[in-house]
Design an enzyme around this catalytic site. Structure first.
Site, PDB file in Angstrom:
ATOM      1  N   THR A  86       1.050 -12.474   9.438  1.00 37.88           N
ATOM      2  CA  THR A  86       1.785 -12.101  10.654  1.00 37.88           C
ATOM      3  C   THR A  86       2.039 -13.300  11.578  1.00 37.88           C
ATOM      4  OG1 THR A  86      -0.351 -11.362  11.514  1.00 37.88           O
ATOM      5  CG2 THR A  86       1.139  -9.671  10.711  1.00 37.88           C
TER       6      THR A  86
ATOM      7  N   GLY B  12      -7.286  -3.828  13.295  1.00 30.48           N
ATOM      8  CA  GLY B  12      -8.067  -4.944  13.835  1.00 30.48           C
ATOM      9  C   GLY B  12      -8.903  -4.495  15.031  1.00 30.48           C
TER      10      GLY B  12
ATOM     11  N   ARG C  82       0.806  -1.222   0.000  1.00 28.13           N
ATOM     12  CA  ARG C  82       0.000   0.000   0.000  1.00 28.13           C
ATOM     13  C   ARG C  82       0.845   1.281   0.000  1.00 28.13           C
ATOM     14  NH1 ARG C  82      -3.649  -2.369   4.869  1.00 28.13           N
ATOM     15  NH2 ARG C  82      -1.777  -3.674   5.069  1.00 28.13           N
TER      16      ARG C  82
ATOM     17  N   ASN D 280      41.127  37.863   5.790  1.00 20.00           N
ATOM     18  CA  ASN D 280      39.983  38.575   5.207  1.00 20.00           C
ATOM     19  C   ASN D 280      39.883  38.226   3.729  1.00 20.00           C
ATOM     20  OD1 ASN D 280      37.964  40.983   5.708  1.00 20.00           O
ATOM     21  ND2 ASN D 280      38.847  41.210   3.666  1.00 20.00           N
TER      22      ASN D 280
ATOM     23  N   ASN E 289      39.679  25.649  -7.559  1.00 18.98           N
ATOM     24  CA  ASN E 289      40.263  24.424  -7.014  1.00 18.98           C
ATOM     25  C   ASN E 289      40.281  23.277  -8.013  1.00 18.98           C
ATOM     26  OD1 ASN E 289      37.437  24.381  -6.861  1.00 18.98           O
ATOM     27  ND2 ASN E 289      37.461  22.788  -5.309  1.00 18.98           N
TER      28      ASN E 289
ATOM     29  N   GLN F 191      11.643 -14.631   6.634  1.00 11.94           N
ATOM     30  CA  GLN F 191      10.363 -15.255   6.266  1.00 11.94           C
ATOM     31  C   GLN F 191      10.353 -15.276   4.739  1.00 11.94           C
ATOM     32  OE1 GLN F 191       6.854 -12.842   6.722  1.00 11.94           O
ATOM     33  NE2 GLN F 191       5.486 -14.601   6.963  1.00 11.94           N
TER      34      GLN F 191
ATOM     35  N   ASN G 266       0.482   2.023   6.902  1.00 11.01           N
ATOM     36  CA  ASN G 266       0.325   1.127   5.750  1.00 11.01           C
ATOM     37  C   ASN G 266       0.464   1.881   4.434  1.00 11.01           C
ATOM     38  OD1 ASN G 266      -0.139  -1.069   7.412  1.00 11.01           O
ATOM     39  ND2 ASN G 266      -2.346  -0.712   7.470  1.00 11.01           N
TER      40      ASN G 266
HETATM   41  C1  UD1 Z   1      -2.044  -5.867  11.700  1.00 11.64           C
HETATM   42  C2  UD1 Z   1      -2.985  -6.687  12.592  1.00 11.64           C
HETATM   43  C3  UD1 Z   1      -4.131  -5.765  13.026  1.00 11.64           C
HETATM   44  C4  UD1 Z   1      -3.564  -4.597  13.808  1.00 11.64           C
HETATM   45  C5  UD1 Z   1      -2.494  -3.846  12.985  1.00 11.64           C
HETATM   46  C6  UD1 Z   1      -1.789  -2.887  13.874  1.00 11.64           C
HETATM   47  C7  UD1 Z   1      -2.855  -8.967  11.745  1.00 11.64           C
HETATM   48  C8  UD1 Z   1      -3.522 -10.007  10.946  1.00 11.64           C
HETATM   49  N1  UD1 Z   1      -3.499  -7.781  11.836  1.00 11.64           N
HETATM   50  O1  UD1 Z   1      -2.780  -5.454  10.560  1.00 11.64           O
HETATM   51  O2  UD1 Z   1      -5.031  -6.494  13.878  1.00 11.64           O
HETATM   52  O3  UD1 Z   1      -4.599  -3.714  14.180  1.00 11.64           O
HETATM   53  O4  UD1 Z   1      -1.522  -4.771  12.461  1.00 11.64           O
HETATM   54  O5  UD1 Z   1      -1.010  -1.969  13.138  1.00 11.64           O
HETATM   55  O6  UD1 Z   1      -1.820  -9.201  12.305  1.00 11.64           O
HETATM   56  N2  UD1 Z   1       4.351  -8.883   8.171  1.00 11.64           N
HETATM   57  C9  UD1 Z   1       5.299  -9.879   8.054  1.00 11.64           C
HETATM   58  N3  UD1 Z   1       5.016 -10.982   7.306  1.00 11.64           N
HETATM   59  C10 UD1 Z   1       3.816 -11.165   6.705  1.00 11.64           C
HETATM   60  C11 UD1 Z   1       2.843 -10.139   6.848  1.00 11.64           C
HETATM   61  C12 UD1 Z   1       3.136  -9.020   7.591  1.00 11.64           C
HETATM   62  O7  UD1 Z   1       6.408  -9.758   8.590  1.00 11.64           O
HETATM   63  O8  UD1 Z   1       3.635 -12.205   6.078  1.00 11.64           O
HETATM   64  C13 UD1 Z   1       4.681  -7.682   8.957  1.00 11.64           C
HETATM   65  C14 UD1 Z   1       4.605  -6.418   8.136  1.00 11.64           C
HETATM   66  O9  UD1 Z   1       5.855  -6.106   7.554  1.00 11.64           O
HETATM   67  C15 UD1 Z   1       4.159  -5.380   9.150  1.00 11.64           C
HETATM   68  C16 UD1 Z   1       3.454  -6.178  10.215  1.00 11.64           C
HETATM   69  O10 UD1 Z   1       3.765  -7.528   9.995  1.00 11.64           O
HETATM   70  O11 UD1 Z   1       5.260  -4.703   9.724  1.00 11.64           O
HETATM   71  C17 UD1 Z   1       1.942  -6.004  10.161  1.00 11.64           C
HETATM   72  O12 UD1 Z   1       1.474  -6.399   8.877  1.00 11.64           O
HETATM   73  P1  UD1 Z   1       0.402  -5.556   8.088  1.00 11.64           P
HETATM   74  O13 UD1 Z   1       0.140  -6.245   6.817  1.00 11.64           O
HETATM   75  O14 UD1 Z   1       0.761  -4.142   8.070  1.00 11.64           O
HETATM   76  O15 UD1 Z   1      -0.857  -5.779   9.048  1.00 11.64           O
HETATM   77  P2  UD1 Z   1      -2.111  -4.850   9.220  1.00 11.64           P
HETATM   78  O16 UD1 Z   1      -3.040  -5.106   8.099  1.00 11.64           O
HETATM   79  O17 UD1 Z   1      -1.731  -3.459   9.444  1.00 11.64           O
HETATM   80 CA    CA Z   2       0.145  -2.410   9.378  1.00 14.82          CA
END
Ligand code: UD1
Ligand code: CA
Length: 459
Positions: free
Chosen positions: A81, A141, A18, A378, A387, A75, A228
């Site tokens: 997450t 969330g 995003r 001066n 230079n 990963q 995001n």
């Molecule tokens: C997530 C939470 C949401 C919470 C919000 C807080 C989940 C499913 N949702 O949503 O409840 O309110 O964060 O900001 O967890 N990442 C990885 N590997 C992955 C996916 C994501 O390392 O496979 C990392 C991303 O780089 C990021 C973090 O996890 O730093 C959160 O992921 P993101 O996709 O931003 O989750 P949100 O949709 O914001």
């Molecule tokens: Ca996020």
């Protein structure tokens, strides 16, 4: 009960789609510092030294940007997450408890994380969540509670019905888990509708098992802002900026005339009774002394500024000014310059990679590059160190008390002796002896018996 041993896992493997950026999301700077670095610093300050970052998308770039004080695990596929956290299992093996923080919540404060850790430890909960109440909870969330106020689940906004979307309490993206409970369950998370393994599904899992779930709610909802997209990035920047300026004013004793137009990066230090005038930006690792006046309209990047300096609308990069220097308006100090105490630099002066000795004056539109000036030199209006000969850069050395007439061209490499003088408009192609006067094109020594004056000077 034995003291818990926390490991912190930072989730930073996501694509950050995003953001629509070639730069990994967690490396986007906020107040001059990568987003993930803010999170790392907050976790460290909260007292958890064992840090593991889960990286994936552009992993190499993130490692390189963050340096050696963080452990990394990869990963390989971004499956959510929950899956990301599971990648840190081996690294975090020894810990009794795990603090998990999203790499994209840069505004979390150490004191908030500390109360999350404390509440988790004191309550003995299986899982403790950081929540916040937001009027416009957006894409975060939602915390679903039952009639008795007990947490039942976290509902992801994208998957939630309208009633659930209306819930104002959100998951801030920081959690504590009992490790012995967490690790065996992570591998068995259900897949979401989109095929991802959500960390947040663990809440429902704990509820199903009757394992105790606790929450800590921050009283500062701003710190739950997750980044995001670039609009959220700009909001995080604004909050961070206000915090930095507040700290400078309330703790460091700095006057900020107009916070709305003052931009100071996170790691900048400024001494007491310095005044920052409007439209000024102080970037990177600047250290500014006491009793300075900066601006209006000054931009400083990685500059060290001594006490009592006055910097008008000017740009200073990667350089050091000793005390009581005055500069500008419209000066430019490029990298590698060291400006001595009491030096006066006027308008349209450019200086690069040079040492300017104490008490010297360069008042009007001059260029000084790759030069070494002694004390009390001066430099007249429009003088230039030539230079660069089209192939290489050469140095200019000017002795103590020398007087360089207006419009002098110093063709480097060249050395001007102590107390020497050059006439206005001279083009100096050879070294000038101590105390000598030269003039003309090309410059030659003045013989007082046959020739007169060196023309009008500008001081
Ligand atoms: C997530 C939470 C949401 C919470 C919000 C807080 C989940 C499913 N949702 O949503 O409840 O309110 O964060 O900001 O967890 N990442 C990885 N590997 C992955 C996916 C994501 O390392 O496979 C990392 C991303 O780089 C990021 C973090 O996890 O730093 C959160 O992921 P993101 O996709 O931003 O989750 P949100 O949709 O914001
Ligand atoms: Ca996020």
């Amino acid at each position: 009960m034995a003291e818990p041993q926390f490991a912190a896992v930072l989730l930073a493997a996501g694509r950050g789609t995003r953001m629509r950026s070639a730069l990994p999301k967690v490396l986007h700077p906020i107040a001059g510092k990568p987003m993930l670095r803010h999170v790392i610093d907050a976790v460290r300050a909260a007292g958890v030294p064992a840090l593991i970052a889960v990286v994936g998308h552009e992993a190499g770039r993130i490692r390189a940007a963050l340096g050696p004080d963080v452990a990394f695990v990869e990963q390989k596929e971004q499956l959510g997450t929950g899956h990301a956290l599971n990648c840190a299992r081996e690294q975090a093996g020894g810990a009794t408890d795990v603090l998990v923080v999203s790499g994209d919540v840069p505004l979390l404060r150490p004191e908030t994380l500390r109360s999350l850790l404390q509440q988790h430890t004191e309550s003995g909960a299986t899982l403790t969540l950081l929540t916040a109440r937001l009027e416009r909870p957006g894409d975060l969330g939602r915390i679903v509670r039952d009639g008795g106020g007990r947490v039942r689940a976290i509902a992801e906004a994208a998957d939630a019905d309208v009633a659930t979307q209306a819930i104002e309490e959100i998951n801030a993206g920081a959690y504590c888990f009992r490790a012995a409970w967490l690790w065996p369950r992570l591998a068995f998370l259900p897949a979401s509708a989109g095929g991802e393994y959500y960390l947040t599904a663990l809440v429902e899992q704990a509820v199903r098992e009757g394992a105790p779930v606790q929450t800590v709610t921050t009283d500062d909802p701003e710190e739950a802002l997750g980044v995001n997209d670039r609009e959220q990035l700009s909001r995080a920047e604004a909050v961070m900026r206000r915090r930095i300026l507040r700290r400078l004013m309330l703790e460091s004793g700095v006057t900020v005339i107009d916070p709305a137009t003052t931009y100071v990066d996170a790691d900048v230090q400024i001494g007491q009774d310095t005044v920052i005038e409007p439209n000024s930006a102080i970037r990177g690792s600047c250290v500014i002394g006491r009793n300075c006046v900066i601006g209006p309209g000054a931009t400083l990047c990685n500059a060290r500024i001594g006490d009592g300096c006055r910097i008008g609308a000017s740009l200073i990069e990667d350089s050091e000014l000793e005390a009581e220097v005055s500069m500008g308006p419209y000066g430019h100090i490029r990298g590698g310059a060291r400006i001595g105490t009491g030096v006066e630099l006027g308008d349209h002066v450019e200086i690069k990679n040079s040492r300017i000795g104490q008490g010297s004056n360069i008042h009007h539109f001059s260029y000084v590059g790759d030069a070494e000036l002694g004390v009390n030199v001066n430099i007249g209006a429009g003088a230039v160190t030539c230079n660069y000969d089209g192939v290489a850069k050469h140095r200019t050395i000017i002795g103590d008390g020398a007087f360089i007439g207006s419009d002098t061209m110093l063709v480097a490499p060249v050395r001007i002796g102590h107390g020497a003088k050059t006439g206005a408009g001279s083009v100096v192609t050879h070294d000038v002896a101590d105390g000598a006067t030269v003039f003309g094109v090309p410059a030659r020594p003045l013989r007082p018996d046959t020739e007169t004056g060196t023309g009008p000077e500008t001081g």
